[in-house]
Design a protein around this motif. Structure first.
Motif, short mmCIF file in Angstrom:
data_model
loop_
_atom_site.label_atom_id
_atom_site.label_comp_id
_atom_site.label_asym_id
_atom_site.label_seq_id
_atom_site.Cartn_x
_atom_site.Cartn_y
_atom_site.Cartn_z
N THR A 248 0.60 -1.02 -0.37
CA THR A 248 0.32 0.22 0.08
C THR A 248 1.21 1.14 0.27
O THR A 248 1.48 1.03 0.89
N ALA A 249 0.39 1.89 -1.06
CA ALA A 249 0.91 3.15 -0.22
C ALA A 249 0.56 4.40 -0.04
O ALA A 249 -1.29 4.17 -0.63
N ALA A 250 0.79 5.24 0.57
CA ALA A 250 -0.53 6.05 1.27
C ALA A 250 0.12 7.93 1.47
O ALA A 250 1.13 7.88 0.76
N ILE A 251 -1.13 8.27 0.77
CA ILE A 251 -0.77 9.80 0.96
C ILE A 251 -1.67 10.98 1.79
O ILE A 251 -3.05 9.70 2.06
N ALA A 252 -1.15 11.57 2.59
CA ALA A 252 -2.32 12.18 3.23
C ALA A 252 -1.82 14.01 3.01
O ALA A 252 -1.72 14.17 2.41
N GLU A 253 -2.48 14.39 3.22
CA GLU A 253 -3.25 16.19 2.39
C GLU A 253 -2.44 16.86 3.47
O GLU A 253 -2.21 16.64 4.93
N SER A 254 -1.29 18.09 3.05
CA SER A 254 -1.04 18.48 3.72
C SER A 254 -1.71 20.09 4.31
O SER A 254 -2.60 19.46 4.17
N GLU A 255 -0.96 20.24 5.48
CA GLU A 255 -1.71 20.87 6.19
C GLU A 255 -2.45 22.27 5.09
O GLU A 255 -3.16 23.26 6.02
N GLU A 256 -1.44 22.68 4.27
CA GLU A 256 -1.23 24.20 4.22
C GLU A 256 -2.98 23.89 3.19
O GLU A 256 -3.51 24.99 3.63
N THR A 257 -3.14 22.67 2.70
CA THR A 257 -4.59 23.19 2.01
C THR A 257 -5.57 22.60 2.62
O THR A 257 -6.77 22.45 2.73
N SER A 258 -5.91 21.20 4.12
CA SER A 258 -6.49 20.72 4.46
C SER A 258 -7.18 22.31 5.19
O SER A 258 -6.63 22.57 6.78
N ILE A 259 -9.27 21.73 5.53
CA ILE A 259 -9.66 22.69 5.95
C ILE A 259 -9.35 22.57 7.46
O ILE A 259 -9.76 22.74 8.35
N VAL A 260 -9.37 21.23 7.42
CA VAL A 260 -9.26 20.76 9.70
C VAL A 260 -8.33 19.71 9.19
O VAL A 260 -8.45 18.49 8.77
N PHE A 261 -7.33 20.30 9.97
CA PHE A 261 -5.47 19.02 9.58
C PHE A 261 -6.53 17.93 10.84
O PHE A 261 -4.67 18.07 11.59
N GLY A 262 -7.37 17.43 10.77
CA GLY A 262 -7.81 15.96 11.55
C GLY A 262 -6.49 15.17 11.00
O GLY A 262 -5.60 14.38 11.82
N MET A 263 -7.90 14.19 10.29
CA MET A 263 -7.54 12.72 9.90
C MET A 263 -6.17 12.50 9.43
O MET A 263 -5.33 11.72 9.19
#
Length: 363
Positions: A321-336
């Motif tokens: 599995t390759a995993a990608i997370a959205e950055s804090e820069e563009t996350s409306i809420v940087f929780g998940m």
């Protein structure tokens, strides 16, 4: 400690009182004023500069959608919309998200919900979360309606689409592939940004959990389908996952998969909610962790809480599995995304505009 100042906008005096009482019970929140319609609400936003606004959609004189549009244009502030679960209510809610609403809450039983206590905890949680959102995420979210993606497009776009250089999908020894995406608050805009930049001939099916109640996910799927090169639909139980199609878990149902011959079959169930979520990202990811013959790309984007963290661990422990997370820069809420990153199992952290390209690279 400075309290969160909230403006409550609703045409029903009963609902204004109920919402205000619920919020005021929390020591972190102060209701600074109420307004009886959108026009009154817009005036008080300018006068009082609240941290968060809760707003009904259906109101006289100036409805919630038109008021929201003006607020986001003239005086951006996090707005939580309260919506009915009717078909028109779902459409209006998604339009509100296009206009820049932080999030929405479905009223349990229509415009005057005597059982509003059912969503009390959700309301308080979202107000607190909205108060922390960066103002830069609220600016420039107003819909650009003038650039259609498909000739038959019926809906406005949620956000302007930027052109990016896509990596062409490459075959990897004919190994079967699947993409799974989990998101919550801010998800509809993030999903559109990602899905509209995936090519029609992508060599994988896409499974999506977006935290939404029943009655809203079908409208979301229809809107996304109208602006994407791939097909987007609300998942139905028993169907076979096809390449080039994205399947959104229906609100109120967990989305799982099982092997059916050489294919993957979608399963839906209403087993217990996981940390208040049904659908749950963890449930989807854990279901996929049991499928060993597929290469997987897991994506976790903007949202409150930590849904997807346990499922990501299961995916990483049991397969490729390759995993990608959205950055804090563009996350409306940087929780998940933050919770996923904390596992140290995320391969790449990317801004939302680069996630599609990264998915294709891993494929």
């Amino acid at each position: 400690m400075r309290k969160i100042n909230v403006l409550v906008v609703d045409d029903s005096a009963f609902m204004r009182k109920l919402i205000s009482d619920f919020l005021s019970e929390n020591p972190e929140i102060t209701v600074v004023a109420t307004a009886r319609n959108g026009e009154d609400g817009l005036k008080k936003v300018k006068e009082l500069n609240p941290d968060v606004v809760t707003m009904d959609i259906e109101m006289p004189i100036l409805n919630g959608l038109d008021a929201l549009k003006q607020i986001m244009h003239e005086h951006p502030v996090p707005v939580i919309m309260l919506s009915s679960t009717t078909g028109s209510g779902a459409e209006n809610t998604l339009t509100a998200i296009q206009y820049g609403a932080f999030d929405f809450i479905a009223k349990p039983s229509g415009a005057i919900s005597l059982d509003l206590h059912k969503i009390k905890e959700e309301l308080v949680e979202k107000v607190i979360s909205a108060s922390k959102v960066s103002k830069k995420h609220l600016i420039n979210l107003e819909t650009n309606r003038n650039t259609p993606i498909k000739q038959e497009e019926r809906y406005s776009k949620i956000e302007p689409i930027e052109t990016i250089n896509l990596v062409s999908p490459k075959k990897e020894n004919n190994k079967k592939k699947i993409i799974c995406i989990g998101t919550s608050t801010g998800g509809p805009r993030a999903l559109q940004k990602v899905l509209t930049t995936l090519p029609e001939n992508i060599d994988a099916g896409i499974l999506i959990v977006q935290h939404m109640p029943a009655g809203f996910t079908k409208s979301l799927a229809n809107r996304l389908n109208s602006v994407c090169h791939i097909s987007v639909k609300e998942a139905t139980c028993g169907e076979i996952v096809q390449k080039g199609t994205a399947y959104i878990a229906p609100g109120g149902f967990h989305l799982k998969v099982k092997e059916s011959g050489s294919n993957l079959m979608i399963q839906l169930d209403q087993t217990e909610a996981i940390y208040g979520h049904r659908p749950s990202v963890d449930v989807l990811f854990e279901s996929l962790s049991e499928i060993t013959e597929y290469k997987k790309v897991a994506v976790i984007m903007t949202g409150m809480g930590s849904d997807g963290k346990k499922g990501l661990i299961a995916l990483k422990n049991t397969g490729k599995t390759a995993a990608i997370a959205e950055s804090e820069e563009t996350s409306i809420v940087f929780g998940m995304p933050k919770a996923a990153i904390a596992t140290n199992l995320v391969d790449e952290i990317q801004t939302v505009d680069k996630i599609a390209n990264t998915i294709l690279k891993f494929l």
